[in-house]
Design a protein around this motif. Structure first.
Motif, short mmCIF file in Angstrom:
data_model
loop_
_atom_site.label_atom_id
_atom_site.label_comp_id
_atom_site.label_asym_id
_atom_site.label_seq_id
_atom_site.Cartn_x
_atom_site.Cartn_y
_atom_site.Cartn_z
N LYS A 62 43.29 33.98 44.21
CA LYS A 62 43.71 32.58 44.19
C LYS A 62 42.89 31.76 43.20
O LYS A 62 43.44 30.97 42.41
CB LYS A 62 43.57 31.99 45.60
CG LYS A 62 43.94 30.53 45.71
CD LYS A 62 43.75 30.05 47.14
CE LYS A 62 44.02 28.55 47.26
NZ LYS A 62 43.79 28.06 48.64
N GLU A 63 41.59 31.97 43.20
CA GLU A 63 40.72 31.18 42.34
C GLU A 63 40.78 31.64 40.89
O GLU A 63 40.67 30.83 39.98
CB GLU A 63 39.27 31.26 42.84
CG GLU A 63 39.04 30.57 44.18
CD GLU A 63 37.60 30.66 44.63
OE1 GLU A 63 36.81 31.34 43.94
OE2 GLU A 63 37.26 30.03 45.65
N GLY A 64 40.97 32.94 40.67
CA GLY A 64 40.89 33.47 39.32
C GLY A 64 42.18 33.45 38.54
O GLY A 64 42.17 33.56 37.31
N GLY A 65 43.30 33.33 39.24
CA GLY A 65 44.58 33.26 38.56
C GLY A 65 44.97 34.56 37.88
O GLY A 65 44.52 35.64 38.25
N ILE A 66 45.79 34.44 36.85
CA ILE A 66 46.35 35.62 36.18
C ILE A 66 45.28 36.51 35.54
O ILE A 66 45.35 37.73 35.67
CB ILE A 66 47.40 35.18 35.14
CG1 ILE A 66 48.62 34.59 35.86
CG2 ILE A 66 47.84 36.37 34.28
CD1 ILE A 66 49.67 34.02 34.93
N PRO A 67 44.27 35.96 34.84
CA PRO A 67 43.26 36.85 34.23
C PRO A 67 42.58 37.76 35.25
O PRO A 67 42.38 38.95 35.01
CB PRO A 67 42.28 35.88 33.58
CG PRO A 67 43.07 34.66 33.31
CD PRO A 67 44.02 34.55 34.47
N VAL A 68 42.21 37.19 36.39
CA VAL A 68 41.55 37.99 37.43
C VAL A 68 42.53 38.98 38.04
O VAL A 68 42.16 40.14 38.31
CB VAL A 68 40.95 37.07 38.51
CG1 VAL A 68 40.50 37.88 39.72
CG2 VAL A 68 39.78 36.29 37.94
#
Length: 213
Positions: free
Chosen positions: A184-190
């Motif tokens: 949730k916090e990192g978005g697509i890159p994570v």
């Protein structure tokens, strides 16, 4: 304030897991395996070097980024002297392990000194991290705002950790709830890293640890 420094706690968890299994592995190989094949010796040595770099990155980030924020936020409520002194003894220990790893890579034999140094580092960090989590984590939750903690984590990320090493190790110790929060916090890159990095790392682990996780 109700900060939960989950990234810090996950890093600690991953670090201690690796120290436990690397100390056990090298102790066993020093006793029972007079010589390793070149590929596995290099894999173990490179893994230990990456682990030393990871530990150095972590404690130097605490010294340079987190401690000043905590001292400014908590003031007289925090005394970091003992933890800072602990950090000062880590780098010489890491240097000895790097030297032992280089000897392993060159000679394909696990030196007894390397196993002893890893056991010493494991014991040191188990004690240090227990002290840190008992004393520092409550202060972070009480005195460091969410925005300030986010800035701390962003500053630490900019210091350039080796994500191909860090991410799979974090994933291995994270709970499902922690993984969901990370996505949730990192978005697509994570999300991409979570999907792509574990498989090659697992192959690396299998070579280092002989298939044992």
């Amino acid at each position: 304030m109700n900060n939960e420094p989950s990234g810090l706690l996950l890093a600690h968890r991953a670090m201690l897991r690796d120290l436990d299994r690397c100390a056990g592995l090298t102790a066993d190989l020093a006793r029972n395996s007079p010589r390793l094949d070149r590929k596995r010796a290099a894999a173990i040595a490179d893994y230990l070097t990456d682990l030393c770099d990871s530990i150095h990155h972590h404690h130097s980030a605490e010294d340079d980024v987190l401690w000043p924020v905590l001292e400014r936020s908590a003031g007289a409520h925090v005394d970091l002297t003992e933890l800072t002194d602990d950090h000062a003894v880590l780098d010489p220990k890491l240097t000895r392990i790097r030297s032992g790893a280089a000897a392993l890579k060159a000679g394909h034999i696990v030196p007894a000194e390397l196993a002893a140094d890893l056991a010493d580092l494991r014991d040191t960090l188990h004690e240090h991290i227990a002290d840190e989590e008992r004393t520092i984590v409550p202060l972070i939750k009480q005195y460091v705002s969410d925005d300030e903690w986010n800035r701390v984590e962003a500053a630490i990320r900019k210091r350039g950790a080796k994500m191909t090493f860090e991410v799979p190790r974090i994933l291995a110790v994270a709970t499902e709830a922690e993984l969901a929060e990370t996505r949730k916090e990192g978005g697509i890159p994570v999300a991409i890293m979570i999907k792509l990095l574990p498989l090659p790392f697992k192959r690396r682990e299998n070579l280092v640890f002989g298939g044992a996780r």
